[in-house]
Write a protein that holds these residues in place. Structure first.
Motif, short mmCIF file in Angstrom:
data_model
loop_
_atom_site.label_atom_id
_atom_site.label_comp_id
_atom_site.label_asym_id
_atom_site.label_seq_id
_atom_site.Cartn_x
_atom_site.Cartn_y
_atom_site.Cartn_z
N THR A 288 0.83 -1.21 0.00
CA THR A 288 0.00 0.00 0.00
C THR A 288 0.86 1.26 0.00
O THR A 288 0.56 2.24 -0.69
N LEU A 289 1.95 1.24 0.77
CA LEU A 289 2.87 2.37 0.77
C LEU A 289 3.48 2.56 -0.62
O LEU A 289 3.61 3.70 -1.11
N ALA A 290 3.84 1.44 -1.24
CA ALA A 290 4.41 1.53 -2.59
C ALA A 290 3.43 2.18 -3.55
O ALA A 290 3.81 3.02 -4.38
N ALA A 291 2.16 1.80 -3.45
CA ALA A 291 1.14 2.36 -4.35
C ALA A 291 0.98 3.86 -4.17
O ALA A 291 0.56 4.56 -5.09
N GLN A 292 1.32 4.36 -2.98
CA GLN A 292 1.22 5.79 -2.71
C GLN A 292 2.52 6.53 -2.98
O GLN A 292 2.64 7.73 -2.71
N GLY A 293 3.51 5.81 -3.50
CA GLY A 293 4.78 6.45 -3.83
C GLY A 293 5.67 6.71 -2.63
O GLY A 293 6.62 7.50 -2.71
#
Length: 405
Positions: A164-169
């Motif tokens: 999820t953090l990755a998806a938010q950059g």
């Protein structure tokens, strides 16, 4: 200094002494298992557009209102849109776009049907059943909406949060630093694993047991070796360990025998004593203190006794040092699967495993509950509390328990 506390009182007192050691940013690939030091709020929708969950065709649902097996609707194919590409044409009445899984829904389309539910050529596709607006469309923001709070500070970063953090950059999340925990073993009878045993010597199992325990908790372990039964020598190592570590755990020398020098050594090292001994079995022999805001936890030399005390009293303090939002271990009520054949004049913590095979939280008590029976903690995931003054307990007795990692 307080003596003879219940383990819950001791745990609460230690928790009052500690705070997270600091914060840092780490690369996302190194953040698994670390603990967030700030809340995370979504800065964008996930997915960022309406998309197709299937390989199929996107069209206007209104065009298929009268579709049936006997009278299919034929639509003209405008283009093909694979995942990772964008449409170039708007879907209008009587048209459709060939679309692959994950591709964005083109404007004008509001429904998707699977390849296998159609008949198609390079130019046209036949639809055999009516669709409603939104059918087989994954809407923008289905997973995460912009502005949504994703996690609080104190949350452990697991695989789902990492993604999820990755998806938010977020490529360098802010996390709490990992405390360094010193491990000290006392006792002239100890030798390290692999050394020859002679003349009443025993292997220093506690070094490896507690190195693993603190690493599993998420801390950095630092070994200070074995110190013999000499209060000056023990004190010298305590001074060094307390300067270099955020918390120190020692094993041995905390009972009331002629060679139990750890409490004396703690005071010589400038440690202010907080607690001496608990009303607990096993794990009652113990000594806790503080120096310059750092905890010293002196535990029994008996391996099982020390490890039970660690889980019940010390680990919550470590979890607070780590920044856990919930430092206490998860609790539940369990039912004994078998009789427990001993009386419990003092509060007793028994170790065992959780059995959910019949849909009820039952506890299988591990064989060998003695202070030195370390193997009884192999595969153990429960500590259950038998209240002080309890008689022998029959199967079916309900007990408060905590889940241990």
């Amino acid at each position: 200094m307080r003596t003879g506390l219940d383990y819950q009182e001791a745990r609460a007192l230690l928790l009052e002494q500690v705070r997270p050691v600091g914060i840092e940013r780490v690369p996302l690939e190194d953040a698994d298992g670390r603990i967030l030091a700030e809340p995370v709020t979504a800065v964008g929708d996930v997915p960022p557009f309406d998309r197709s969950p299937y390989d199929g065709y996107a069209f206007r649902a209104e065009d298929t209102a009268q579709a049936s097996r006997e009278q299919p609707v034929t639509l003209r194919i405008l283009e093909e849109v694979p995942a990772g590409s964008m449409w170039s044409r708007e879907v209008t009445s009587g048209t459709a776009t060939k679309i692959l899984t994950g591709a964005p829904i083109p404007p004008g389309a509001n429904a998707v049907t699977k390849y296998e539910d159609t008949e198609f050529t390079a130019e046209t596709v036949k639809i055999f059943a009516p669709s409603r607006p939104g059918d087989n469309v994954v809407p923008r923001g289905e997973d995460v909406l912009c502005g949504q709070q994703l996690a609080q500070a104190g949350t452990v970063i697991d695989s789902a949060l990492l993604g999820t953090l990755a998806a938010q950059g977020v490529t360098f999340p802010l996390v709490y630093q990992q405390p360094t925990v010193g491990i000290l073993s006392t006792g002239s009878e100890l030798v390290e694993a692999g050394e020859a045993l002679s003349g009443g010597k025993i292997v220093n199992t506690n070094r490896h047991t507690f190195t693993a325990a603190v690493r599993h908790a998420g801390c950095i372990a630092r070994n200070y070796g074995i110190v013999g039964d000499d209060p000056e020598a023990i004190a010298a190592v305590i001074v060094r360990a307390m300067e270099e570590c955020d918390l120190v755990i020692s094993t041995g020398g905390v009972s009331v025998g002629d060679y139990d020098f750890t409490p004396d050594a703690m005071e010589r090292a400038g440690v202010t004593m907080l607690i001496r001994s608990l009303k607990l079995k096993p794990g009652g022999a113990s000594a806790y203190g503080v120096k310059n805001g750092r905890l010293y936890c002196g535990l029994s030399g008996n391996p099982a006794s020390a490890l039970v005390n660690f889980y019940a009293v010390v680990l919550p303090a470590l979890r607070r040092l780590l920044g856990h939002g919930q430092p206490l271990l998860p609790e539940l009520i369990v039912t004994l699967k078998e009789d427990f054949p001993k009386r419990s004049p003092r509060t007793r913590l028994i170790r065992g495993s959780l059995d959910l095979s019949d849909g009820t939280a039952r506890m299988q008590v591990n064989r060998g509950q003695g202070n030195g029976v370390l193997h009884s903690l192999i595969g153990c995931n429960l500590l259950a509390e038998i209240p002080a003054g309890s008689p022998k307990l029959p199967a079916g007795t309900r007990l408060n328990a905590c889940l241990i990692p």
